[in-house]
Design an enzyme around this catalytic site. Structure first.
Site, mmCIF file in Angstrom:
data_model
loop_
_atom_site.group_PDB
_atom_site.id
_atom_site.type_symbol
_atom_site.label_atom_id
_atom_site.label_comp_id
_atom_site.label_asym_id
_atom_site.label_seq_id
_atom_site.Cartn_x
_atom_site.Cartn_y
_atom_site.Cartn_z
ATOM 1 N N HIS A 74 4.645 0.260 -0.011
ATOM 2 C CA HIS A 74 5.449 -0.554 0.896
ATOM 3 C C HIS A 74 4.621 -1.695 1.466
ATOM 4 O O HIS A 74 3.389 -1.695 1.401
ATOM 5 C CB HIS A 74 6.064 0.300 2.019
ATOM 6 N N ASP A 84 0.591 5.042 1.772
ATOM 7 C CA ASP A 84 -0.117 5.509 2.957
ATOM 8 C C ASP A 84 -1.278 6.455 2.635
ATOM 9 O O ASP A 84 -1.109 7.453 1.923
ATOM 10 C CB ASP A 84 0.845 6.223 3.914
ATOM 11 N N HIS A 107 0.832 -1.207 0.000
ATOM 12 C CA HIS A 107 0.000 0.000 0.000
ATOM 13 C C HIS A 107 0.866 1.257 0.000
ATOM 14 O O HIS A 107 2.039 1.222 0.360
ATOM 15 C CB HIS A 107 -0.927 0.031 1.222
ATOM 16 N N ARG A 141 5.444 6.537 13.827
ATOM 17 C CA ARG A 141 5.473 7.195 12.521
ATOM 18 C C ARG A 141 4.935 8.611 12.592
ATOM 19 O O ARG A 141 3.964 8.892 13.304
ATOM 20 C CB ARG A 141 4.625 6.388 11.531
#
Length: 315
Positions: free
Chosen positions: A265, A117, A115, A282
């Site tokens: 990723h 983000d 995917h 993150r």
């Protein structure tokens, strides 16, 4: 040449990790404010290698936020699943998180789990910065793929065809799985659905990238269901070809910084077969609205844009 000094003044050293994707950077301390030349060198490396990695950077939440803010405005930790208490710009990625897990076994295909983000938002983050804190002694690697080289490696007739297409992106469990109650509740309260070009023009470099996030892209606008399914599966299989990718082995203190406009990723699933904990954090940086080769911009079908105002409001 395996190692290059990007800026002699900044002493930022970049070591490529594969033919197309990923480079490891040394010579900088991310816990301290960067110089202009260091920021420029890191940005240039990000644009060239799509994802860059740092080692031995033991940052606090506050230092993580300060480092990230040198490259753009921060979003709220996650527009659907929230943030770390007391740190609105930080999103926790834990082995045991429940809100983004699914129940049941999804239909496994080569691109399952890959995917880009938050492409369900009309302005997905331009970059994500992930730091490792608790890392298993083995397993738990993350992979990235280069969506620019994937576009370039398509045949010319197929490039011309996909240049004019658009797709609908939304949050939903993978095929064959069911979202947890927490997942369903979060998505219902923060619905995001957007229409993006299948090919995105990079706002800084002018490069074209296959913007086909397997985790979010559900259908191609204007095609019959079977046509859409077959074409998407072809593109998803293509963008995850091993030669386009890099695989990163995490250590405590590792930081990954990727251009969300040119990469997809794959988070690891082998960690669920191990007894070790895994904890990362993150930040994401506010992105622009994608533009296709025809000049048409993305449009929001449901939900609000991601932005710094959301993080401020939650502080």
């Amino acid at each position: 040449m395996n190692t290059a000094v990007v800026s002699e003044d900044a002493q930022v050293v970049v070591r490529p990790l594969s033919a197309h994707t990923g480079a490891e950077i040394s010579g900088v301390d991310l816990s301290r404010p960067l110089t202009r030349s260091q920021i420029k060198a890191i940005r240039n490396a990000l644009l060239e290698w799509r994802v860059i990695f740092f080692r031995d950077q033991f940052l606090s939440h506050e230092q993580h936020v300060v480092f990230s803010a040198q490259f753009g405005e921060l979003t709220v930790g996650h527009p659907v699943f929230g943030h770390v208490e007391g740190h609105p710009q930080i999103y926790s990625i834990s082995k045991f998180r429940k809100e983004t897990r699914f129940e049941g076994e999804p239909l496994r295909r080569p691109w399952t789990g890959w995917h880009t983000d938050v492409t369900a938002a009309v302005n997905p983050p331009y970059a994500s910065i992930l730091r490792g804190v608790t890392i298993p002694p083995y397993g738990g690697d993350t992979q990235w793929t280069n969506l620019v080289v994937a576009y370039e490696k398509l045949s010319a007739p197929l490039r011309a065809f996909v240049d004019g297409l658009r797709g609908v992106h939304r949050f939903a469990p993978p095929q064959g799985a069911k979202g947890t109650d927490a997942f369903a509740s979060a998505v219902e309260q923060h619905t995001l659905v957007s229409e993006h070009p299948i090919v995105r023009v990079h706002p800084e470099t002018g490069e074209r990238a296959l913007y086909v996030s397997p985790g979010f892209l559900k259908q191609i606008v204007g095609l019959a269901p079977r046509e859409s399914q077959v074409l998407l599966e072809l593109l998803w299989e293509h963008v995850t070809r091993p030669e386009f990718t890099v695989r990163f082995k995490w250590e405590a203190g590792s930081v990954a910084f990727w251009d969300n406009r040119t990469t997809a990723h794959l988070a690891p699933t082998d960690i669920f077969d191990l007894d070790f904990d895994r904890q990362l954090y993150r930040t994401t940086l506010v992105g622009d609205v994608p533009v296709g080769p025809d000049g048409r911009t993305s449009v929001s079908l449901e939900g609000s844009p991601m932005g710094a105002a959301a993080a401020i409001a939650l502080n």
